[in-house]
Write a protein that holds these residues in place. Sequence first.
Motif, PDB file in Angstrom:
ATOM      1  N   SER A  80       1.749   5.878   2.708  1.00 38.55           N
ATOM      2  CA  SER A  80       2.416   4.909   1.832  1.00 38.55           C
ATOM      3  C   SER A  80       2.481   5.520   0.420  1.00 38.55           C
ATOM      4  N   ARG A  81       2.274   7.019   0.298  1.00 37.31           N
ATOM      5  CA  ARG A  81       1.650   7.322  -0.793  1.00 37.31           C
ATOM      6  C   ARG A  81       3.466   8.170  -0.251  1.00 37.31           C
ATOM      7  N   VAL A  82       3.316   8.545   0.592  1.00 34.03           N
ATOM      8  CA  VAL A  82       4.739   9.096   1.051  1.00 34.03           C
ATOM      9  C   VAL A  82       5.570   8.384   0.838  1.00 34.03           C
ATOM     10  N   ASN A  83       6.144   7.166   1.166  1.00 35.61           N
ATOM     11  CA  ASN A  83       7.040   5.923   0.909  1.00 35.61           C
ATOM     12  C   ASN A  83       7.563   6.297  -1.026  1.00 35.61           C
ATOM     13  N   ASP A  84       6.080   5.411  -1.204  1.00 30.29           N
ATOM     14  CA  ASP A  84       5.929   5.607  -3.698  1.00 30.29           C
ATOM     15  C   ASP A  84       6.962   7.066  -3.516  1.00 30.29           C
ATOM     16  N   PRO A 102      -9.917   1.522  -1.855  1.00 30.64           N
ATOM     17  CA  PRO A 102      -9.259   0.992  -3.249  1.00 30.64           C
ATOM     18  C   PRO A 102      -8.014   2.108  -3.471  1.00 30.64           C
ATOM     19  N   GLY A 103      -7.319   0.976  -4.794  1.00 34.02           N
ATOM     20  CA  GLY A 103      -6.218   2.379  -4.898  1.00 34.02           C
ATOM     21  C   GLY A 103      -5.179   2.434  -4.033  1.00 34.02           C
ATOM     22  N   VAL A 104      -4.553   1.569  -2.663  1.00 32.36           N
ATOM     23  CA  VAL A 104      -3.863   1.751  -1.919  1.00 32.36           C
ATOM     24  C   VAL A 104      -2.976   1.061  -1.836  1.00 32.36           C
ATOM     25  N   THR A 105      -1.468   1.171  -2.565  1.00 36.92           N
ATOM     26  CA  THR A 105      -0.574   0.009  -2.141  1.00 36.92           C
ATOM     27  C   THR A 105       0.227   0.177  -0.573  1.00 36.92           C
ATOM     28  N   GLY A 106      -0.134  -1.235  -0.386  1.00 36.60           N
ATOM     29  CA  GLY A 106       0.750  -1.093   1.249  1.00 36.60           C
ATOM     30  C   GLY A 106       2.432  -1.635   1.309  1.00 36.60           C
ATOM     31  N   TYR A 107       3.118  -0.878   1.989  1.00 38.46           N
ATOM     32  CA  TYR A 107       4.281  -1.457   2.270  1.00 38.46           C
ATOM     33  C   TYR A 107       5.271  -1.610   3.407  1.00 38.46           C
ATOM     34  N   ALA A 108       6.039  -2.529   3.407  1.00 37.50           N
ATOM     35  CA  ALA A 108       6.487  -3.266   4.315  1.00 37.50           C
ATOM     36  C   ALA A 108       7.878  -3.490   4.205  1.00 37.50           C
ATOM     37  N   LEU A 158      -3.849  -3.279  -2.141  1.00 34.84           N
ATOM     38  CA  LEU A 158      -4.850  -3.618  -0.527  1.00 34.84           C
ATOM     39  C   LEU A 158      -5.652  -4.161  -1.534  1.00 34.84           C
ATOM     40  N   PRO A 159      -6.422  -5.487  -0.863  1.00 36.61           N
ATOM     41  CA  PRO A 159      -6.911  -7.060   0.511  1.00 36.61           C
ATOM     42  C   PRO A 159      -5.527  -7.010   0.182  1.00 36.61           C
ATOM     43  N   LEU A 160      -4.954  -6.818   1.701  1.00 39.21           N
ATOM     44  CA  LEU A 160      -3.621  -7.058   2.234  1.00 39.21           C
ATOM     45  C   LEU A 160      -4.433  -7.839   3.957  1.00 39.21           C
ATOM     46  N   THR A 161      -3.584  -9.276   4.103  1.00 36.58           N
ATOM     47  CA  THR A 161      -3.273 -10.100   4.958  1.00 36.58           C
ATOM     48  C   THR A 161      -2.237  -9.985   5.456  1.00 36.58           C
ATOM     49  N   ALA A 162      -2.309  -9.379   6.681  1.00 35.08           N
ATOM     50  CA  ALA A 162      -0.734  -9.595   7.994  1.00 35.08           C
ATOM     51  C   ALA A 162      -1.043 -11.049   9.148  1.00 35.08           C
ATOM     52  N   GLU A 163       0.161 -11.476   9.109  1.00 38.27           N
ATOM     53  CA  GLU A 163      -0.771 -12.585   9.818  1.00 38.27           C
ATOM     54  C   GLU A 163       1.557 -12.226  11.093  1.00 38.27           C
ATOM     55  N   CYS A 164       0.861 -12.292  12.316  1.00 34.92           N
ATOM     56  CA  CYS A 164       1.655 -11.958  13.304  1.00 34.92           C
ATOM     57  C   CYS A 164       2.634 -13.720  14.068  1.00 34.92           C
ATOM     58  N   VAL A 165       4.011 -13.928  13.447  1.00 31.21           N
ATOM     59  CA  VAL A 165       4.561 -14.902  13.436  1.00 31.21           C
ATOM     60  C   VAL A 165       4.937 -15.042  14.581  1.00 31.21           C
ATOM     61  N   ARG A 166       4.744 -15.595  15.060  1.00 33.31           N
ATOM     62  CA  ARG A 166       5.768 -15.299  16.849  1.00 33.31           C
ATOM     63  C   ARG A 166       7.172 -16.166  16.471  1.00 33.31           C
ATOM     64  N   GLY A 167       8.186 -15.519  17.026  1.00 35.16           N
ATOM     65  CA  GLY A 167       9.253 -16.614  16.963  1.00 35.16           C
ATOM     66  C   GLY A 167       9.936 -16.653  15.209  1.00 35.16           C
TER      67      GLY A 167
END
Length: 304
Positions: free
Chosen positions: A146-150, A266-272, A280-289
């Motif tokens: 994510s730091r590379v992405n940023d 600490p100090g981490v950004t999530g990229y999707a 972060l903190p982040l919660t990801a859920e896999c939603v089927r279909g």
Amino acid sequence: MSGEITLLVNPAAGRGNADGAALRAARVLRGAGFLVRGVVGEDARDAVRRARAAVAGGTGALIAVGGDGIVSLALQAVAGTGTPLGIVPAGTGNDTARACGLPLGDPDAAGEVAAAALKAGTTRALDLGRVGESWFASVLASGFDSRVNDRGNRMRHPRGRLRYDLAMVAELAGLRTVPYRMRLDDGPWREIDATLIAVGNGPSYGGGMRICAGARLDDGLFDITVVGEVDRRTLLRVFPRVYRGTHLGHPAVSVFRAARVTLEAPGVTGYADGEPLGRLPLTAECVRGAVRLLAAPAPGPAGD
């Protein structure tokens, strides 16, 4: 199904080639008997607003023309609605289209896939990841990637995948592990010192880097790739293997599977899908279909 189709276009994608790709795909769709309306947002927020308006207005399909960025914007409009998504790959990465087996570098062929699916009324059910109100199709990145992405997003030159390769080299100077806490589904918290943790709904990011090589878009589960502590030399040696997915056999790499994952650090950004989600903190859920792709049905229970 409505005979009007909406093309959501990112004209800057693919080094400015998306406009031409949109014209070619639109010609194919019109030749198949569909009315085609193009939508270009002034910015990302405006593009999502216009896409949602088209979906609410009953468009027969929303077709994203560009790279993973415009696909991500389209997902925010169609996820959970029943309006099918088409993809005409015209970006530099195209990881979602690649994972779906869609034609790359051929807008006419991609338009024909969408037109055939619309004519036949066939779609393919795909899972999506969801973080809060945001949806993603490929990979949620955190830590070193994510730091590379940023850094890559801040660089003006060069364009394409090389920009992220150079951003990775620049980030190596500050390579460090991150103290994560990770929870899978309803299991216990795990404390992990990791270089990165990638949550894959699909297998790749960054234009074909198969960081979560075993991930499937129709199994209801994420593949979570954890890269533990590695030094610069090891990372540089192992990095080329990510394009083949063979990095997963390295002793520093672990893979988990879950339908829901919570990450704290600490100090981490999530990229999707290459877009920032927040710290972060982040919660990801896999939603089927969660979305219906304009394509021939996959064999077995994943199809219609």
